[in-house]
Enzyme design. Structure first.
Site, PDB file in Angstrom:
ATOM      1  N   SER A   5       0.806  -1.221   0.000  1.00 19.73           N
ATOM      2  CA  SER A   5       0.000   0.000   0.000  1.00 19.73           C
ATOM      3  C   SER A   5       0.842   1.274   0.000  1.00 19.73           C
ATOM      4  O   SER A   5       1.581   1.534  -0.933  1.00 19.73           O
ATOM      5  CB  SER A   5      -0.955  -0.050   1.203  1.00 19.73           C
ATOM      6  OG  SER A   5      -1.924   0.952   1.129  1.00 19.73           O
ATOM      7  N   ASP A  26      -2.364   6.244  -3.381  1.00 20.84           N
ATOM      8  CA  ASP A  26      -1.266   5.561  -2.712  1.00 20.84           C
ATOM      9  C   ASP A  26      -0.754   4.467  -3.634  1.00 20.84           C
ATOM     10  O   ASP A  26      -1.211   4.334  -4.775  1.00 20.84           O
ATOM     11  CB  ASP A  26      -1.702   5.006  -1.349  1.00 20.84           C
ATOM     12  CG  ASP A  26      -2.760   3.915  -1.459  1.00 20.84           C
ATOM     13  OD1 ASP A  26      -3.387   3.796  -2.535  1.00 20.84           O
ATOM     14  OD2 ASP A  26      -2.965   3.179  -0.481  1.00 20.84           O
ATOM     15  N   ASP A  32      -1.110   1.290  -4.021  1.00 19.65           N
ATOM     16  CA  ASP A  32      -1.965   0.258  -4.620  1.00 19.65           C
ATOM     17  C   ASP A  32      -3.343   0.766  -5.024  1.00 19.65           C
ATOM     18  O   ASP A  32      -4.192  -0.011  -5.452  1.00 19.65           O
ATOM     19  CB  ASP A  32      -2.094  -0.950  -3.680  1.00 19.65           C
ATOM     20  CG  ASP A  32      -2.917  -0.656  -2.435  1.00 19.65           C
ATOM     21  OD1 ASP A  32      -2.965   0.514  -2.011  1.00 19.65           O
ATOM     22  OD2 ASP A  32      -3.501  -1.604  -1.871  1.00 19.65           O
ATOM     23  N   ASP A  84      -5.991   2.054  -3.394  1.00 18.11           N
ATOM     24  CA  ASP A  84      -7.248   1.952  -2.646  1.00 18.11           C
ATOM     25  C   ASP A  84      -7.525   3.198  -1.809  1.00 18.11           C
ATOM     26  O   ASP A  84      -8.584   3.333  -1.218  1.00 18.11           O
ATOM     27  CB  ASP A  84      -7.306   0.681  -1.783  1.00 18.11           C
ATOM     28  CG  ASP A  84      -6.206   0.604  -0.731  1.00 18.11           C
ATOM     29  OD1 ASP A  84      -5.383   1.538  -0.638  1.00 18.11           O
ATOM     30  OD2 ASP A  84      -6.160  -0.414  -0.005  1.00 18.11           O
TER      31      ASP A  84
END
Length: 453
Positions: free
Chosen positions: A105, A244, A246, A248
């Site tokens: 993340s 960010d 990834d 999400d």
């Protein structure tokens, strides 16, 4: 239920090369997960979708996972770099056995992690994660050579997901008049987010869209919006959007360079749903949600409930209440009427649709939600014994709470994904005082960490 050994609040995460993020452990994790996930889903499809972000270690861990799954008799369908919510979407549309994302993340490149999605595109239940940990204690046994899994590639994964995202934006609206700066954190959204906004008509300028394996989240993305703010002001853009590593999470910047966080976006989306008569129930926030959000929603008679920190807790509360909208001030927002997990691109599209539909700027959309000054201080803590149990820490925390009276609050917690103690102080007073109070508690915690190490 027994305390989990490897799984945290968002899968398994750590520094690459140290347990549990080592090639041998990840191989066995692939095997154990393959055995358990087949059992829970009834072996319907016999393959698992694997996606990753742009970290250099992703290649190594992808190969290890693939080998472990093959040994368990499951095939792997690889997508290459893709946002976490894209894997959730693809898993359910392909009816795959499960989905796996290799990502840490918003963490630096030297960290990585593994998170799983069920056949429905949702995070795994605690029961399934516990079963995987039990399987990990067993000796790895390979299936018969005739039953070994194979590997393939989903060549149109990006195109499928781009179309899905665009489909969540109202068909009668367009982004044609908007000038947007998009910061992809040199992460998994680099080849997705710009295309989504451009295809909907926006004039898009990108930054941090050239991943090299080691620059993910480096001085960019949701955790560092200085570059985005500077570009928005220099280019005289309507707004900026940061993701960010990834994809999400999302944070936005208005045309004045002001940060628009998850709490403000929750308010914008909730108010728009209310005006369009599409709001089901209320809003779920977390213990970190700003009191300003609570007060603004109260003005609209929209119910608000706090869950514990983490999207898993937000989702559980949404299910319990039968509501659709929830999230965190970090920009991790869940819209269950659109998808099954937090999706930064889809969240941004809902905010943009509110702008276009009402012919107002992002800054104007935030006018009715006044956030109280809030500080989050992170204190590094690798100690097994928590300093939060200390009498001195409790005493200092109580003293700060008394100083704030009923005009503020203090929240101390251990991060579920990183070795940090999070200190949140919020109050209806000047920013300088809030910072001073937070640092007072941080100083005591640092002293306690030294004494127990």
């Amino acid at each position: 239920m027994k305390r989990r050994k490897y799984f945290g609040t968002d899968g398994i995460r750590g520094k690459v090369g140290s347990m549990p993020i080592t090639p041998d452990f990840i191989l066995k994790l692939g095997w154990a997960a393959g055995k358990v996930l087949s059992r829970f889903s009834g072996g319907r499809s016999n393959y698992i979708i694997i996606g990753k972000d742009t970290r250099i270690s992703g290649y190594m861990l992808e190969s290890a996972l693939e080998s472990g799954l093959a040994a368990a008799g499951l095939s792997a369908a690889l997508t290459g770099p893709m946002p976490t919510p894209a894997i959730a979407y693809l898993t359910r549309t392909f009816r795959a056995e499960a989905g796996i994302v290799i990502s840490a993340s918003h963490n630096p490149f030297y960290d990585n992690g593994i998170k799983f999605f069920s056949i429905k595109g949702t995070k795994l239940d605690n029961e399934v994660e516990h079963s995987i940990e039990i399987e990990l204690e067993k000796c790895l046994t390979c299936v018969d050579p005739k039953e070994l899994g194979k590997a393939s590639r989903i060549v149109d994964a990006a195109g499928r997901y781009i179309e899905f995202c665009k489909g969540t934006f109202p068909a009668h609206l367009s982004l044609r008049k908007l000038k947007i700066i998009v910061d992809c954190a040199n992460g998994a959204t680099y080849h997705i987010a710009p295309s989504v906004f451009r295809e909907l008509g926006a004039n898009v300028t990108t930054i941090a869209c050239r991943p090299n394996g080691v620059n993910i989240n480096k001085e960019c993305g949701t955790t560092d919006i200085r570059q985005l703010r500077a570009h928005v002001l220099a280019k005289k853009a309507d707004l900026g959007i940061a993701y960010d590593g990834d994809g999400d999470r999302v944070i936005m910047v208005d045309h004045f360079g002001n940060k628009v966080d998850g709490d403000q976006m929750l308010y914008i989306i909730a108010r728009e749903k209310l005006h369009c008569k599409q709001l089901t129930g209320g809003i779920v926030g977390t213990l970190m949600s700003n009191m300003g959000l609570v007060l603004a929603l109260k003005q609209l008679n929209i119910p608000f409930i706090r869950s514990n920190v983490g999207d898993r807790c937000v989702l559980a509360m949404l299910k319990k209440q039968g509501w659709n909208i929830g999230g965190e001030n970090s920009g991790h927002i869940v819209l269950l009427d659109k998808t099954t997990t937090g999706d930064g691109i889809i969240v941004a599209l809902q905010v943009l649709s509110a702008m276009v539909n009402n012919c107002v700027s992002l800054h104007e959309l935030c006018n009715d939600v006044s956030l109280l000054p809030q500080i989050l201080v992170n204190v590094y803590c690798s100690s097994i014994k928590s300093p939060l149990e200390s009498d001195l820490v409790r005493k200092e925390t109580k003293a700060v709470e008394q100083e704030l009276s009923e005009q503020g609050r203090v929240l101390l917690r251990q991060s579920g994904t990183e070795p940090y103690i999070r200190i949140m102080v919020e109050g209806n007073c000047c920013y300088g005082k809030i910072l001073y109070l937070a640092n007072r508690i941080a100083s005591v915690i640092r002293s306690e960490i030294k004494s127990i190490q």
